[in-house]
Design a protein around this motif. Sequence first.
Motif, PDB file in Angstrom:
ATOM      1  N   TYR A   1       6.545   8.921   6.281  1.00 51.01           N
ATOM      2  CA  TYR A   1       7.114   9.561   5.078  1.00 51.01           C
ATOM      3  C   TYR A   1       8.249   8.711   4.524  1.00 51.01           C
ATOM      4  O   TYR A   1       8.804   7.840   5.214  1.00 51.01           O
ATOM      5  CB  TYR A   1       7.618  10.970   5.409  1.00 51.01           C
ATOM      6  CG  TYR A   1       8.685  10.999   6.478  1.00 51.01           C
ATOM      7  CD1 TYR A   1      10.032  10.855   6.158  1.00 51.01           C
ATOM      8  CD2 TYR A   1       8.342  11.139   7.829  1.00 51.01           C
ATOM      9  CE1 TYR A   1      11.014  10.855   7.145  1.00 51.01           C
ATOM     10  CE2 TYR A   1       9.307  11.139   8.822  1.00 51.01           C
ATOM     11  CZ  TYR A   1      10.637  11.001   8.470  1.00 51.01           C
ATOM     12  OH  TYR A   1      11.599  10.974   9.433  1.00 51.01           O
TER      13      TYR A   1
ATOM     14  N   ILE B   1       3.060  12.553   3.901  1.00 50.78           N
ATOM     15  CA  ILE B   1       2.892  11.450   4.860  1.00 50.78           C
ATOM     16  C   ILE B   1       1.571  10.733   4.607  1.00 50.78           C
ATOM     17  O   ILE B   1       0.664  11.293   3.980  1.00 50.78           O
ATOM     18  CB  ILE B   1       2.917  11.975   6.322  1.00 50.78           C
ATOM     19  CG1 ILE B   1       1.859  13.074   6.521  1.00 50.78           C
ATOM     20  CG2 ILE B   1       4.300  12.473   6.706  1.00 50.78           C
ATOM     21  CD1 ILE B   1       1.646  13.479   7.974  1.00 50.78           C
ATOM     22  N   THR B   2       1.495   9.525   5.121  1.00 47.50           N
ATOM     23  CA  THR B   2       0.213   8.825   5.077  1.00 47.50           C
ATOM     24  C   THR B   2      -0.749   9.529   6.049  1.00 47.50           C
ATOM     25  O   THR B   2      -0.320  10.101   7.051  1.00 47.50           O
ATOM     26  CB  THR B   2       0.386   7.344   5.467  1.00 47.50           C
ATOM     27  OG1 THR B   2       1.112   7.277   6.706  1.00 47.50           O
ATOM     28  CG2 THR B   2       1.168   6.591   4.404  1.00 47.50           C
TER      29      THR B   2
ATOM     30  N   ASN C   1       3.604   0.680   5.230  1.00 50.79           N
ATOM     31  CA  ASN C   1       4.649   1.305   6.048  1.00 50.79           C
ATOM     32  C   ASN C   1       4.228   2.759   6.162  1.00 50.79           C
ATOM     33  O   ASN C   1       4.334   3.503   5.187  1.00 50.79           O
ATOM     34  CB  ASN C   1       6.011   1.252   5.332  1.00 50.79           C
ATOM     35  CG  ASN C   1       6.823   0.073   5.770  1.00 50.79           C
ATOM     36  OD1 ASN C   1       7.553   0.144   6.746  1.00 50.79           O
ATOM     37  ND2 ASN C   1       6.669  -1.021   5.050  1.00 50.79           N
ATOM     38  N   LEU C   2       3.745   3.165   7.310  1.00 50.54           N
ATOM     39  CA  LEU C   2       3.172   4.507   7.426  1.00 50.54           C
ATOM     40  C   LEU C   2       4.264   5.565   7.577  1.00 50.54           C
ATOM     41  O   LEU C   2       5.432   5.254   7.835  1.00 50.54           O
ATOM     42  CB  LEU C   2       2.213   4.552   8.614  1.00 50.54           C
ATOM     43  CG  LEU C   2       1.067   3.529   8.558  1.00 50.54           C
ATOM     44  CD1 LEU C   2       0.148   3.695   9.754  1.00 50.54           C
ATOM     45  CD2 LEU C   2       0.284   3.654   7.253  1.00 50.54           C
TER      46      LEU C   2
ATOM     47  N   GLY D   1      10.525   0.475  -2.590  1.00 51.40           N
ATOM     48  CA  GLY D   1      10.269  -0.836  -3.184  1.00 51.40           C
ATOM     49  C   GLY D   1      10.787  -2.041  -2.418  1.00 51.40           C
ATOM     50  O   GLY D   1      10.734  -3.161  -2.935  1.00 51.40           O
ATOM     51  N   ASN D   2      11.246  -1.843  -1.190  1.00 48.86           N
ATOM     52  CA  ASN D   2      11.765  -2.995  -0.429  1.00 48.86           C
ATOM     53  C   ASN D   2      10.689  -4.063  -0.210  1.00 48.86           C
ATOM     54  O   ASN D   2      10.935  -5.249  -0.436  1.00 48.86           O
ATOM     55  CB  ASN D   2      12.290  -2.548   0.938  1.00 48.86           C
ATOM     56  CG  ASN D   2      13.467  -1.617   0.785  1.00 48.86           C
ATOM     57  OD1 ASN D   2      14.366  -1.872  -0.008  1.00 48.86           O
ATOM     58  ND2 ASN D   2      13.465  -0.510   1.520  1.00 48.86           N
ATOM     59  N   ASP D   3       9.527  -3.619   0.228  1.00 43.63           N
ATOM     60  CA  ASP D   3       8.464  -4.595   0.491  1.00 43.63           C
ATOM     61  C   ASP D   3       7.874  -5.128  -0.808  1.00 43.63           C
ATOM     62  O   ASP D   3       7.460  -6.288  -0.879  1.00 43.63           O
ATOM     63  CB  ASP D   3       7.355  -3.949   1.333  1.00 43.63           C
ATOM     64  CG  ASP D   3       7.853  -3.554   2.704  1.00 43.63           C
ATOM     65  OD1 ASP D   3       8.638  -4.323   3.301  1.00 43.63           O
ATOM     66  OD2 ASP D   3       7.485  -2.466   3.182  1.00 43.63           O
TER      67      ASP D   3
ATOM     68  N   SER E   1      -3.344   7.086  -4.698  1.00 47.93           N
ATOM     69  CA  SER E   1      -3.472   6.891  -3.251  1.00 47.93           C
ATOM     70  C   SER E   1      -4.046   5.506  -2.962  1.00 47.93           C
ATOM     71  O   SER E   1      -4.947   5.034  -3.668  1.00 47.93           O
ATOM     72  CB  SER E   1      -4.407   7.944  -2.670  1.00 47.93           C
ATOM     73  OG  SER E   1      -4.757   7.585  -1.349  1.00 47.93           O
TER      74      SER E   1
ATOM     75  N   PHE F   1       1.248   0.569  -4.541  1.00 56.40           N
ATOM     76  CA  PHE F   1       0.716   1.936  -4.602  1.00 56.40           C
ATOM     77  C   PHE F   1       1.693   2.942  -4.000  1.00 56.40           C
ATOM     78  O   PHE F   1       2.348   2.657  -2.995  1.00 56.40           O
ATOM     79  CB  PHE F   1      -0.581   2.041  -3.780  1.00 56.40           C
ATOM     80  CG  PHE F   1      -1.730   1.320  -4.392  1.00 56.40           C
ATOM     81  CD1 PHE F   1      -2.658   1.991  -5.173  1.00 56.40           C
ATOM     82  CD2 PHE F   1      -1.884  -0.048  -4.199  1.00 56.40           C
ATOM     83  CE1 PHE F   1      -3.725   1.319  -5.743  1.00 56.40           C
ATOM     84  CE2 PHE F   1      -2.954  -0.726  -4.767  1.00 56.40           C
ATOM     85  CZ  PHE F   1      -3.874  -0.043  -5.533  1.00 56.40           C
TER      86      PHE F   1
ATOM     87  N   ALA G   1       0.815  -1.224   0.000  1.00 51.85           N
ATOM     88  CA  ALA G   1       0.000   0.000   0.000  1.00 51.85           C
ATOM     89  C   ALA G   1       0.846   1.269   0.000  1.00 51.85           C
ATOM     90  O   ALA G   1       0.327   2.359  -0.262  1.00 51.85           O
ATOM     91  CB  ALA G   1      -0.954  -0.008   1.190  1.00 51.85           C
TER      92      ALA G   1
HETATM   93  C1  LIG Z   1       7.587   4.859   5.025  1.00 57.84           C
HETATM   94  S1  LIG Z   1       7.445   5.117   3.312  1.00 57.84           S
HETATM   95  C2  LIG Z   1       7.358   3.492   2.633  1.00 57.84           C
HETATM   96  C3  LIG Z   1       8.664   2.768   2.570  1.00 57.84           C
HETATM   97  C4  LIG Z   1       8.611   1.543   1.685  1.00 57.84           C
HETATM   98  N1  LIG Z   1       7.816   0.474   2.223  1.00 57.84           N
HETATM   99  C5  LIG Z   1      10.009   1.033   1.312  1.00 57.84           C
HETATM  100  O1  LIG Z   1      10.216  -0.186   1.342  1.00 57.84           O
HETATM  101  O2  LIG Z   1      10.846   1.845   0.945  1.00 57.84           O
HETATM  102  C6  LIG Z   1       5.773   5.684   3.158  1.00 57.84           C
HETATM  103  C7  LIG Z   1       5.334   5.898   1.713  1.00 57.84           C
HETATM  104  O3  LIG Z   1       3.926   6.109   1.703  1.00 57.84           O
HETATM  105  C8  LIG Z   1       3.628   6.944   0.620  1.00 57.84           C
HETATM  106  N2  LIG Z   1       2.280   7.483   0.785  1.00 57.84           N
HETATM  107  C9  LIG Z   1       1.846   8.515   1.554  1.00 57.84           C
HETATM  108  N3  LIG Z   1       0.502   8.649   1.436  1.00 57.84           N
HETATM  109  C10 LIG Z   1       0.084   7.678   0.588  1.00 57.84           C
HETATM  110  C11 LIG Z   1      -1.194   7.309   0.058  1.00 57.84           C
HETATM  111  N4  LIG Z   1      -2.302   7.967   0.417  1.00 57.84           N
HETATM  112  N5  LIG Z   1      -1.255   6.279  -0.808  1.00 57.84           N
HETATM  113  C12 LIG Z   1      -0.126   5.582  -1.159  1.00 57.84           C
HETATM  114  N6  LIG Z   1       1.106   5.901  -0.709  1.00 57.84           N
HETATM  115  C13 LIG Z   1       1.203   6.924   0.163  1.00 57.84           C
HETATM  116  C14 LIG Z   1       4.736   7.987   0.667  1.00 57.84           C
HETATM  117  O4  LIG Z   1       4.852   8.651  -0.570  1.00 57.84           O
HETATM  118  C15 LIG Z   1       5.954   7.120   1.023  1.00 57.84           C
HETATM  119  O5  LIG Z   1       6.639   6.716  -0.120  1.00 57.84           O
END
Ligand SMILES: C[S@@+](CC[C@H](N)C(=O)[O-])C[C@H]1O[C@@H](n2cnc3c(N)ncnc32)[C@H](O)[C@@H]1O
Length: 190
Positions: free
Chosen positions: A103, A112-113, A100-101, A31-33, A78, A50, A26
Motif C-alpha cells: 500500500y 493494496i496490490t 513496489n508491492l 513517484g520516487n521510482d 491497474s 501506472f 508498475a
Molecule cells: C508501495 S506503493 C508504491 C510506492 C512508490 N513506488 C513510490 O515511490 O512512492 C504501492 C502502490 O501500488 C498502487 N497499486 C495497488 N494496486 C495497483 C494496481 N493493480 N495497479 C497499479 N498500481 C496499484 C497503490 O495505489 C500504491 O500507490
Amino acid sequence: MLKGILNYAHYLLEEAIKKDETVIDATCGNGNDTLFLSKLVGEQGKVLAFDIQKEAIAATKLRIIEHERTNVSLIHDSHGNISKYLRADKDEKISGAIFNLGYLPKSDKKIITKPDSTITAIDTILKHLRRDGLIVIVVYHGHEGGKEEKEAILKHLFHLDQKKYSVLRYGFINQKNDPPFILAIQKKAD
Ligand SMILES: C[S@@+](CC[C@H](N)C(=O)[O-])C[C@H]1O[C@@H](n2cnc3c(N)ncnc32)[C@H](O)[C@@H]1O
C-alpha cells in the motif's frame, strides 16, 4: 557494504537499463521510482507509470513537474491492464520495470496490490522484455493480504523456465517484522 533494499533495487535497474529505452513503473505511488527511471532513460527514453489511485497519479505528476521531466506517461489504471498500453506485437520492447508491492505509505492501507493483477502485469512485461532486460519487484508482505501475494508470486516465478530467465531473491534474513525483499527477473533468451 551490502546495499539496502531500495538502493539495491535501483542499482539493479541502473545495471540493466540504457538511455533512450522504454521502462515501466508498475506502482508509481509518490513517484520516487518514476523520477529515478525518468532520469535513467533520459529525455529520449519513455517511462510508463501506472497507479490505480488518483492521489498517487497526482503526487507523481507534481514530482515530475517539479523536476521538469517530460518523458513520463502517467496512466491511471491497474498494471493488470498494461497490455492495453503496449503494441500487441512484441516489437514494443521494454528494458526494465519496477513494482513496489503493498500500500501507499500514509494512505488507505486497504488499497493494496493483489496477486492476480500483479502476476498478469509481470507476465505481460516478460513478453515485451528485451534480452537482458530486468523486472525488479520489491515485495512488502507484512500487511494484511501481503503474505498471500508474496506466496502467489514466489510460486509463479519458481516455475519460470531457467533457460529463458534468471530469477534472484535478495533480502536480509535476520531482520524482524517481515522485512521487504527483492525479486528480480532477467530475460536470458526469447
Ligand atoms: C508501495 S506503493 C508504491 C510506492 C512508490 N513506488 C513510490 O515511490 O512512492 C504501492 C502502490 O501500488 C498502487 N497499486 C495497488 N494496486 C495497483 C494496481 N493493480 N495497479 C497499479 N498500481 C496499484 C497503490 O495505489 C500504491 O500507490
